[in-house]
Design a protein around this motif. Structure first.
Motif, PDB file in Angstrom:
ATOM      1  N   ILE A  33       0.869  -1.175   0.000  1.00 39.32           N
ATOM      2  CA  ILE A  33       0.000   0.000   0.000  1.00 39.32           C
ATOM      3  C   ILE A  33       0.903   1.220   0.000  1.00 39.32           C
ATOM      4  O   ILE A  33       1.805   1.330   0.835  1.00 39.32           O
ATOM      5  N   ARG A  34       0.673   2.098  -0.969  1.00 42.71           N
ATOM      6  CA  ARG A  34       1.484   3.306  -1.160  1.00 42.71           C
ATOM      7  C   ARG A  34       2.974   2.979  -1.240  1.00 42.71           C
ATOM      8  O   ARG A  34       3.814   3.746  -0.813  1.00 42.71           O
ATOM      9  N   GLY A  35       3.285   1.806  -1.763  1.00 44.21           N
ATOM     10  CA  GLY A  35       4.669   1.412  -1.989  1.00 44.21           C
ATOM     11  C   GLY A  35       5.460   1.083  -0.748  1.00 44.21           C
ATOM     12  O   GLY A  35       6.650   0.792  -0.838  1.00 44.21           O
ATOM     13  N   LYS A  36       4.812   1.085   0.415  1.00 43.27           N
ATOM     14  CA  LYS A  36       5.557   0.902   1.661  1.00 43.27           C
ATOM     15  C   LYS A  36       5.083  -0.259   2.519  1.00 43.27           C
ATOM     16  O   LYS A  36       5.883  -1.060   2.981  1.00 43.27           O
ATOM     17  N   LYS A  37       3.799  -0.333   2.770  1.00 40.44           N
ATOM     18  CA  LYS A  37       3.279  -1.299   3.738  1.00 40.44           C
ATOM     19  C   LYS A  37       2.807  -2.576   3.045  1.00 40.44           C
ATOM     20  O   LYS A  37       1.901  -2.546   2.225  1.00 40.44           O
ATOM     21  N   THR A  38       3.397  -3.691   3.429  1.00 47.27           N
ATOM     22  CA  THR A  38       3.041  -4.991   2.865  1.00 47.27           C
ATOM     23  C   THR A  38       1.691  -5.443   3.402  1.00 47.27           C
ATOM     24  O   THR A  38       1.452  -5.394   4.606  1.00 47.27           O
ATOM     25  N   PHE A  39       0.830  -5.935   2.473  1.00 48.22           N
ATOM     26  CA  PHE A  39      -0.420  -6.512   2.943  1.00 48.22           C
ATOM     27  C   PHE A  39      -0.668  -7.927   2.407  1.00 48.22           C
ATOM     28  O   PHE A  39      -1.489  -8.651   2.969  1.00 48.22           O
ATOM     29  N   VAL A  40       0.036  -8.367   1.374  1.00 44.92           N
ATOM     30  CA  VAL A  40      -0.053  -9.739   0.886  1.00 44.92           C
ATOM     31  C   VAL A  40       1.301 -10.145   0.313  1.00 44.92           C
ATOM     32  O   VAL A  40       1.914  -9.382  -0.442  1.00 44.92           O
ATOM     33  N   TRP A  55       0.529 -15.120   2.272  1.00 49.64           N
ATOM     34  CA  TRP A  55       0.548 -14.737   3.677  1.00 49.64           C
ATOM     35  C   TRP A  55       0.012 -13.320   3.778  1.00 49.64           C
ATOM     36  O   TRP A  55       0.294 -12.481   2.917  1.00 49.64           O
ATOM     37  N   CYS A  56      -0.731 -13.047   4.833  1.00 48.58           N
ATOM     38  CA  CYS A  56      -1.257 -11.693   5.025  1.00 48.58           C
ATOM     39  C   CYS A  56      -1.606 -11.482   6.498  1.00 48.58           C
ATOM     40  O   CYS A  56      -1.821 -12.444   7.232  1.00 48.58           O
ATOM     41  N   PRO A  57      -1.665 -10.215   6.925  1.00 48.08           N
ATOM     42  CA  PRO A  57      -2.110  -9.959   8.286  1.00 48.08           C
ATOM     43  C   PRO A  57      -3.581 -10.348   8.417  1.00 48.08           C
ATOM     44  O   PRO A  57      -4.335 -10.291   7.438  1.00 48.08           O
ATOM     45  N   ALA A  58      -3.971 -10.763   9.601  1.00 45.70           N
ATOM     46  CA  ALA A  58      -5.354 -11.176   9.860  1.00 45.70           C
ATOM     47  C   ALA A  58      -5.843 -10.491  11.134  1.00 45.70           C
ATOM     48  O   ALA A  58      -5.045 -10.143  12.003  1.00 45.70           O
ATOM     49  N   PRO A  59      -7.149 -10.311  11.245  1.00 48.05           N
ATOM     50  CA  PRO A  59      -7.687  -9.712  12.467  1.00 48.05           C
ATOM     51  C   PRO A  59      -7.306 -10.542  13.695  1.00 48.05           C
ATOM     52  O   PRO A  59      -7.073 -11.754  13.583  1.00 48.05           O
ATOM     53  N   PRO A  60      -7.243  -9.922  14.860  1.00 48.81           N
ATOM     54  CA  PRO A  60      -6.877 -10.640  16.081  1.00 48.81           C
ATOM     55  C   PRO A  60      -7.717 -11.908  16.274  1.00 48.81           C
ATOM     56  O   PRO A  60      -8.934 -11.879  16.134  1.00 48.81           O
ATOM     57  N   GLY A  61      -7.036 -13.004  16.539  1.00 51.64           N
ATOM     58  CA  GLY A  61      -7.698 -14.276  16.791  1.00 51.64           C
ATOM     59  C   GLY A  61      -8.038 -15.085  15.544  1.00 51.64           C
ATOM     60  O   GLY A  61      -8.319 -16.281  15.643  1.00 51.64           O
ATOM     61  N   ALA A  62      -8.024 -14.463  14.385  1.00 53.71           N
ATOM     62  CA  ALA A  62      -8.419 -15.165  13.156  1.00 53.71           C
ATOM     63  C   ALA A  62      -7.441 -16.286  12.812  1.00 53.71           C
ATOM     64  O   ALA A  62      -7.865 -17.397  12.466  1.00 53.71           O
ATOM     65  N   GLN A  63      -6.153 -15.998  12.905  1.00 55.22           N
ATOM     66  CA  GLN A  63      -5.169 -17.025  12.557  1.00 55.22           C
ATOM     67  C   GLN A  63      -5.372 -18.281  13.398  1.00 55.22           C
ATOM     68  O   GLN A  63      -5.477 -19.387  12.866  1.00 55.22           O
ATOM     69  N   GLU A  64      -5.457 -18.120  14.701  1.00 52.44           N
ATOM     70  CA  GLU A  64      -5.587 -19.261  15.593  1.00 52.44           C
ATOM     71  C   GLU A  64      -6.845 -20.071  15.280  1.00 52.44           C
ATOM     72  O   GLU A  64      -6.810 -21.299  15.198  1.00 52.44           O
ATOM     73  N   GLY A  65      -7.958 -19.379  15.091  1.00 51.67           N
ATOM     74  CA  GLY A  65      -9.210 -20.065  14.828  1.00 51.67           C
ATOM     75  C   GLY A  65      -9.212 -20.806  13.509  1.00 51.67           C
ATOM     76  O   GLY A  65      -9.641 -21.964  13.429  1.00 51.67           O
ATOM     77  N   LEU A  66      -8.734 -20.175  12.454  1.00 52.60           N
ATOM     78  CA  LEU A  66      -8.737 -20.813  11.136  1.00 52.60           C
ATOM     79  C   LEU A  66      -7.750 -21.974  11.067  1.00 52.60           C
ATOM     80  O   LEU A  66      -8.058 -23.018  10.491  1.00 52.60           O
TER      81      LEU A  66
END
Length: 121
Positions: A33-40, A55-66
């Motif tokens: 995003i805007r050449g700086k922040k990795t999202f995928v 790989w991508c950031p996930a909302p809190p708790g999502a990784q563990e549950g999935l």
């Protein structure tokens, strides 16, 4: 589905979002995003792990549950998993509507609020 086709579909989802770009990072296609922040980050058999994924950031708790409920589709990726990032397999039966939601959630977590709001709810 061939890795190239999976990559192309993922690329289309990522680049459809506001102010995103792609470049190689650690040898793999990565979206920013805007050449700086990795999202995928694409992961084509990273260190011979036998997975075609992203790989991508996930909302809190999502990784563990999935990872707990669907370990054939989701995993804790190396390097960033400890920060709650989610590994999503693309070499299994893929629901592209779900992938779009996951990518958009990752974008919302990383994007400045002025951009995240453009996606709506």
């Amino acid at each position: 589905m061939a890795p190239r086709r999976e990559l192309d579909r993922l690329r289309a989802l990522c680049l459809a979002l506001p102010e995103t770009s792609e470049r190689l990072s650690h040898g793999e296609p990565t979206w920013f995003i805007r050449g700086k922040k990795t999202f995928v980050m694409f992961a084509d058999h990273h260190h011979d792990d036998d997975r075609l994924a992203f790989w991508c950031p996930a909302p809190p708790g999502a990784q563990e549950g999935l990872v707990r409920t669907e370990p054939d589709r989701f995993f804790r990726p190396p390097y960033v998993g400890h920060r709650g990032w989610l590994g999503v397999r693309l070499d299994v039966d893929v629901d592209w509507t779900e992938i779009d939601r996951i990518v958009r959630d990752a974008y919302r977590l990383v994007a400045p609020k002025s951009l995240a709001v453009l996606l709506g709810s």
